[in-house]
Structures are given as C-alpha cells and as structure tokens.
Enzyme design. Structure first.
Site, PDB file in Angstrom:
ATOM      1  N   LYS A  35      37.250  42.273  28.335  1.00 25.42           N
ATOM      2  CA  LYS A  35      36.972  42.454  29.765  1.00 25.42           C
ATOM      3  C   LYS A  35      35.877  41.504  30.244  1.00 25.42           C
ATOM      4  O   LYS A  35      35.007  41.875  31.012  1.00 25.42           O
ATOM      5  CB  LYS A  35      36.564  43.910  30.023  1.00 25.42           C
ATOM      6  CG  LYS A  35      37.628  44.913  29.615  1.00 25.42           C
ATOM      7  CD  LYS A  35      37.184  46.340  29.911  1.00 25.42           C
ATOM      8  CE  LYS A  35      36.809  47.039  28.644  1.00 25.42           C
ATOM      9  NZ  LYS A  35      36.400  48.426  28.853  1.00 25.42           N
ATOM     10  N   CYS A  36      35.938  40.267  29.807  1.00 21.03           N
ATOM     11  CA  CYS A  36      34.916  39.261  30.084  1.00 21.03           C
ATOM     12  C   CYS A  36      35.514  38.168  30.976  1.00 21.03           C
ATOM     13  O   CYS A  36      36.724  37.950  30.961  1.00 21.03           O
ATOM     14  CB  CYS A  36      34.461  38.671  28.741  1.00 21.03           C
ATOM     15  SG  CYS A  36      33.304  37.287  28.840  1.00 21.03           S
ATOM     16  N   GLY A  37      34.673  37.479  31.694  1.00 19.62           N
ATOM     17  CA  GLY A  37      35.146  36.353  32.494  1.00 19.62           C
ATOM     18  C   GLY A  37      35.761  35.257  31.645  1.00 19.62           C
ATOM     19  O   GLY A  37      36.579  34.468  32.135  1.00 19.62           O
ATOM     20  N   THR A  39      37.624  35.903  28.962  1.00 22.72           N
ATOM     21  CA  THR A  39      38.776  36.466  28.260  1.00 22.72           C
ATOM     22  C   THR A  39      40.024  35.586  28.342  1.00 22.72           C
ATOM     23  O   THR A  39      40.763  35.492  27.359  1.00 22.72           O
ATOM     24  CB  THR A  39      39.067  37.898  28.760  1.00 22.72           C
ATOM     25  OG1 THR A  39      37.900  38.699  28.497  1.00 22.72           O
ATOM     26  CG2 THR A  39      40.255  38.516  28.069  1.00 22.72           C
TER      27      THR A  39
END
Length: 158
Positions: A35-37, A39
């Site tokens: 759930k990371c930028g 990803t």
C-alpha cells in the site's frame, strides 16, 4: 554471520528456508509494501525477473510494515495482492523488519555492506540491494529508483 547464503528466512507460510538455494544467482533483494506509492514497482520487478531469470537472476521480495503501516497484516492478503495486481511470480517471503533492533539479519547484513545516502538504515519501502553470484552486495538503490533502470547493472553481473 557474513555469508548471505547461510541465512535463514521464512516463507510466506512461516516455514524457515535457507538462502542457499539462490547461491550462484544474481539477486535483487527488495523490501516491499502493498500500500505504498512505490507499489507499482512490482510490475517492473516482475519484468526484470522474467527477462533475466533464465540467465541466473532472481528478485527476492520481503514485505515490511515499518514505514507508515503500508503492508497487510495477513500474509495471504499480501501474496494475493501481489499476484493479482502485478503478476508477481518471483520469490516472496514473510514480513520482516528491515531496521532497528528487530531488523532481520539479512537486512542488517545488506545495510552494513552498502550504506545509503542518509546512513545505513533502510529509510523507506522498495529499497533495493543488488547482489552478485558470490553473495557480495554490489549496490544499493533508493526507493524512487525505478527497477527498469537497473537492467544494465544486472546484465553486467550475469
């Protein structure tokens, strides 16, 4: 422990396994988060894996929840997310800590071998470590470095 291949890691199911099976491969070891930028880098990591795996290259993904809680609590959710959204087929492992007192020995080894611009600690998700066939840490790449930019470095080690 100075030999990367003597280290044990856990599979997503929690079973201990040795990194010995990756000996003589060029490795790209990455701390990941679902759930990371960053990803979407899973797509480029998978592409690198597919391009070079027949030549002895492997991506090893280690989910981490230390940065803004950007990983699922349940490993099954993590694995399903990676496979359904990005077609990930490279080896993924159980969640680990990559910094601090509870850092997995693998990441302690990697970060002591290659310091980042801001010191040895991993600062964010998708920090990447390139390891040669002898298990030496050759380079470290910042989270914002797109995996496709590593192709030339990978090719140089194959």
């Amino acid at each position: 422990m100075s030999n990367l291949y003597d280290m044990e890691v856990n599979t997503p199911a929690g079973e201990a396994t040795s990194l010995r099976e990756y000996e003589n491969n060029v490795l790209l070891i990455v701390n990941t988060a679902s759930k990371c930028g960053f990803t979407p880098q899973f797509k480029e990591l998978q592409s690198l894996y597919e391009t070079y795996k027949e030549r002895g290259f492997t991506v090893l993904g280690f989910p981490c929840d230390q940065f803004a809680k950007q990983e699922f609590d349940n490993m099954n959710e993590t694995m399903e997310f990676c496979q359904l959204n990005y077609g990930v087929s490279f080896p993924m492992f159980a969640k680990v800590d990559v910094k601090g007192e509870q850092a997995h020995p693998l990441f302690s080894h990697l970060t002591s071998a290659k310091k980042g611009l801001l010191g040895s600690d991993v600062k964010w998700n998708f920090t990447k470590f390139l390891v040669d066939r002898q298990g030496r840490v050759i380079d470290r790449y910042a989270p914002q470095t797109n995996p496709s930019k590593l192709a030339k470095d990978i090719e140089g080690l194959l």
